[in-house]
Design a protein around this motif. Structure first.
Motif, PDB file in Angstrom:
ATOM      1  N   ARG A  14      67.910   9.928   0.396  1.00  0.00           N
ATOM      2  CA  ARG A  14      68.333  11.326   0.574  1.00  0.00           C
ATOM      3  C   ARG A  14      68.591  11.989  -0.769  1.00  0.00           C
ATOM      4  O   ARG A  14      68.219  13.145  -0.993  1.00  0.00           O
ATOM      5  CB  ARG A  14      69.586  11.361   1.451  1.00  0.00           C
ATOM      6  N   ILE A  15      69.244  11.275  -1.664  1.00  0.00           N
ATOM      7  CA  ILE A  15      69.525  11.814  -3.007  1.00  0.00           C
ATOM      8  C   ILE A  15      68.219  12.103  -3.739  1.00  0.00           C
ATOM      9  O   ILE A  15      68.053  13.163  -4.345  1.00  0.00           O
ATOM     10  CB  ILE A  15      70.424  10.844  -3.809  1.00  0.00           C
ATOM     11  N   ARG A  16      67.272  11.162  -3.672  1.00  0.00           N
ATOM     12  CA  ARG A  16      65.961  11.396  -4.319  1.00  0.00           C
ATOM     13  C   ARG A  16      65.270  12.617  -3.719  1.00  0.00           C
ATOM     14  O   ARG A  16      64.691  13.429  -4.439  1.00  0.00           O
ATOM     15  CB  ARG A  16      65.081  10.158  -4.178  1.00  0.00           C
ATOM     16  N   PHE A  17      65.334  12.738  -2.410  1.00  0.00           N
ATOM     17  CA  PHE A  17      64.720  13.884  -1.743  1.00  0.00           C
ATOM     18  C   PHE A  17      65.351  15.192  -2.215  1.00  0.00           C
ATOM     19  O   PHE A  17      64.643  16.156  -2.541  1.00  0.00           O
ATOM     20  CB  PHE A  17      64.861  13.748  -0.220  1.00  0.00           C
ATOM     21  N   GLU A  19      67.012  15.770  -4.987  1.00  0.00           N
ATOM     22  CA  GLU A  19      66.685  16.014  -6.397  1.00  0.00           C
ATOM     23  C   GLU A  19      65.268  16.545  -6.547  1.00  0.00           C
ATOM     24  O   GLU A  19      65.019  17.433  -7.373  1.00  0.00           O
ATOM     25  CB  GLU A  19      66.906  14.740  -7.213  1.00  0.00           C
ATOM     26  N   ASN A  20      64.345  16.042  -5.761  1.00  0.00           N
ATOM     27  CA  ASN A  20      62.972  16.568  -5.781  1.00  0.00           C
ATOM     28  C   ASN A  20      62.926  17.982  -5.221  1.00  0.00           C
ATOM     29  O   ASN A  20      62.178  18.827  -5.715  1.00  0.00           O
ATOM     30  CB  ASN A  20      62.018  15.664  -4.993  1.00  0.00           C
ATOM     31  N   GLU A  21      63.692  18.237  -4.201  1.00  0.00           N
ATOM     32  CA  GLU A  21      63.763  19.560  -3.596  1.00  0.00           C
ATOM     33  C   GLU A  21      64.258  20.583  -4.615  1.00  0.00           C
ATOM     34  O   GLU A  21      63.787  21.723  -4.664  1.00  0.00           O
ATOM     35  CB  GLU A  21      64.703  19.504  -2.387  1.00  0.00           C
ATOM     36  N   ASP A  28      69.445  30.283  -8.246  1.00  0.00           N
ATOM     37  CA  ASP A  28      70.606  29.574  -8.798  1.00  0.00           C
ATOM     38  C   ASP A  28      71.619  29.170  -7.735  1.00  0.00           C
ATOM     39  O   ASP A  28      72.215  28.098  -7.800  1.00  0.00           O
ATOM     40  CB  ASP A  28      71.308  30.440  -9.858  1.00  0.00           C
ATOM     41  N   GLU A  29      71.809  30.041  -6.762  1.00  0.00           N
ATOM     42  CA  GLU A  29      72.757  29.748  -5.684  1.00  0.00           C
ATOM     43  C   GLU A  29      72.289  28.540  -4.866  1.00  0.00           C
ATOM     44  O   GLU A  29      73.078  27.668  -4.500  1.00  0.00           O
ATOM     45  CB  GLU A  29      72.915  30.986  -4.790  1.00  0.00           C
ATOM     46  N   GLU A  30      71.016  28.501  -4.591  1.00  0.00           N
ATOM     47  CA  GLU A  30      70.441  27.381  -3.836  1.00  0.00           C
ATOM     48  C   GLU A  30      70.527  26.085  -4.643  1.00  0.00           C
ATOM     49  O   GLU A  30      70.807  25.015  -4.103  1.00  0.00           O
ATOM     50  CB  GLU A  30      68.984  27.696  -3.482  1.00  0.00           C
ATOM     51  N   ILE A  31      70.320  26.163  -5.929  1.00  0.00           N
ATOM     52  CA  ILE A  31      70.431  24.989  -6.810  1.00  0.00           C
ATOM     53  C   ILE A  31      71.863  24.458  -6.787  1.00  0.00           C
ATOM     54  O   ILE A  31      72.094  23.251  -6.714  1.00  0.00           O
ATOM     55  CB  ILE A  31      69.978  25.328  -8.244  1.00  0.00           C
ATOM     56  N   LYS A  32      72.840  25.385  -6.808  1.00  0.00           N
ATOM     57  CA  LYS A  32      74.247  24.970  -6.753  1.00  0.00           C
ATOM     58  C   LYS A  32      74.554  24.253  -5.431  1.00  0.00           C
ATOM     59  O   LYS A  32      75.271  23.253  -5.414  1.00  0.00           O
ATOM     60  CB  LYS A  32      75.168  26.182  -6.922  1.00  0.00           C
ATOM     61  N   LEU A  33      74.021  24.766  -4.338  1.00  0.00           N
ATOM     62  CA  LEU A  33      74.222  24.128  -3.037  1.00  0.00           C
ATOM     63  C   LEU A  33      73.599  22.735  -3.002  1.00  0.00           C
ATOM     64  O   LEU A  33      74.206  21.780  -2.500  1.00  0.00           O
ATOM     65  CB  LEU A  33      73.642  24.993  -1.918  1.00  0.00           C
ATOM     66  N   ILE A  38      73.974  16.812  -3.368  1.00  0.00           N
ATOM     67  CA  ILE A  38      73.653  15.597  -4.135  1.00  0.00           C
ATOM     68  C   ILE A  38      74.939  14.886  -4.537  1.00  0.00           C
ATOM     69  O   ILE A  38      75.074  13.665  -4.383  1.00  0.00           O
ATOM     70  CB  ILE A  38      72.782  15.933  -5.365  1.00  0.00           C
ATOM     71  N   GLU A  39      75.900  15.639  -5.021  1.00  0.00           N
ATOM     72  CA  GLU A  39      77.174  15.049  -5.434  1.00  0.00           C
ATOM     73  C   GLU A  39      77.900  14.417  -4.249  1.00  0.00           C
ATOM     74  O   GLU A  39      78.452  13.325  -4.355  1.00  0.00           O
ATOM     75  CB  GLU A  39      78.053  16.125  -6.096  1.00  0.00           C
ATOM     76  N   LYS A  40      77.865  15.100  -3.104  1.00  0.00           N
ATOM     77  CA  LYS A  40      78.501  14.561  -1.905  1.00  0.00           C
ATOM     78  C   LYS A  40      77.858  13.240  -1.499  1.00  0.00           C
ATOM     79  O   LYS A  40      78.554  12.265  -1.179  1.00  0.00           O
ATOM     80  CB  LYS A  40      78.399  15.572  -0.763  1.00  0.00           C
ATOM     81  N   ARG A  41      76.533  13.188  -1.500  1.00  0.00           N
ATOM     82  CA  ARG A  41      75.823  11.960  -1.138  1.00  0.00           C
ATOM     83  C   ARG A  41      76.109  10.841  -2.142  1.00  0.00           C
ATOM     84  O   ARG A  41      76.260   9.686  -1.772  1.00  0.00           O
ATOM     85  CB  ARG A  41      74.313  12.197  -1.037  1.00  0.00           C
TER      86      ARG A  41
END
Length: 160
Positions: A14-17, A19-21, A28-33, A38-41
């Motif tokens: 999931r983290i790899r997915f 990060e690729n996404e 920028d807002e979507e990147i922050k989300l 990623i941090e939560k996972r």
């Protein structure tokens, strides 16, 4: 120590997915989300990975010792006796001299066990001496024969 290996693999994927996404996103807002996800996972993954590494490190650092291992809620094993001597990272095999101590498999065998058993089930582990190991493995050496005779006599009623 029971380790949720499937959850660990799922989180790593999931983290790899995610990060690729993130590479395909320009907002920028979507990147922050995505970064928050990623941090939560990663936070979920960390304690599982730590448990996994503890099991791996224990066995890699405790070769050439004698152990009595009692599994909890494991259909394959109850109490086994083992002398591990080699751990192969590529296939997660722990080679050793084992007594699986069951009515079907009693006696010393030079073989391997997959470490997945130690990730999947909870167990109690006690280091024992060589003398205790030999004493425990020789005890009840007739267990397979006695068990089969009892089944033939009491369950199947084919012998007296």
């Amino acid at each position: 120590m029971k380790v949720d290996v499937r959850r660990m693999v799922h989180l790593e994927n999931r983290i790899r997915f995610l990060e690729n996404e993130k590479k395909d996103v320009e907002d920028d807002e979507e990147i922050k989300l995505l970064d928050k996800l990623i941090e939560k996972r990663k936070n979920e993954l960390e304690p599982i990975k730590k448990q996994y590494e503890e099991v791996w490190n224990f066995w890699s650092n405790n070769l050439y010792k004698y152990f009595e291992v009692t599994f909890k809620n494991c259909g394959a094993y109850e109490t086994i006796y083992m002398f591990p001597y080699k751990l192969i990272p590529s296939n997660q095999c722990l080679f050793g001299v084992y007594d699986f101590n069951s009515e079907y498999d009693k006696g010393l065998r030079d073989t391997s066990m997959n470490l997945e058993t130690f990730y999947t089930y909870d167990y109690d582990l006690t280091e024992i001496t060589k003398e205790e190991f030999l004493q425990k493995t020789n005890k009840n050496s007739d267990m397979p024969l006695t068990s089969r005779l009892n089944k033939l006599r009491n369950r199947d009623k084919v012998i007296e």
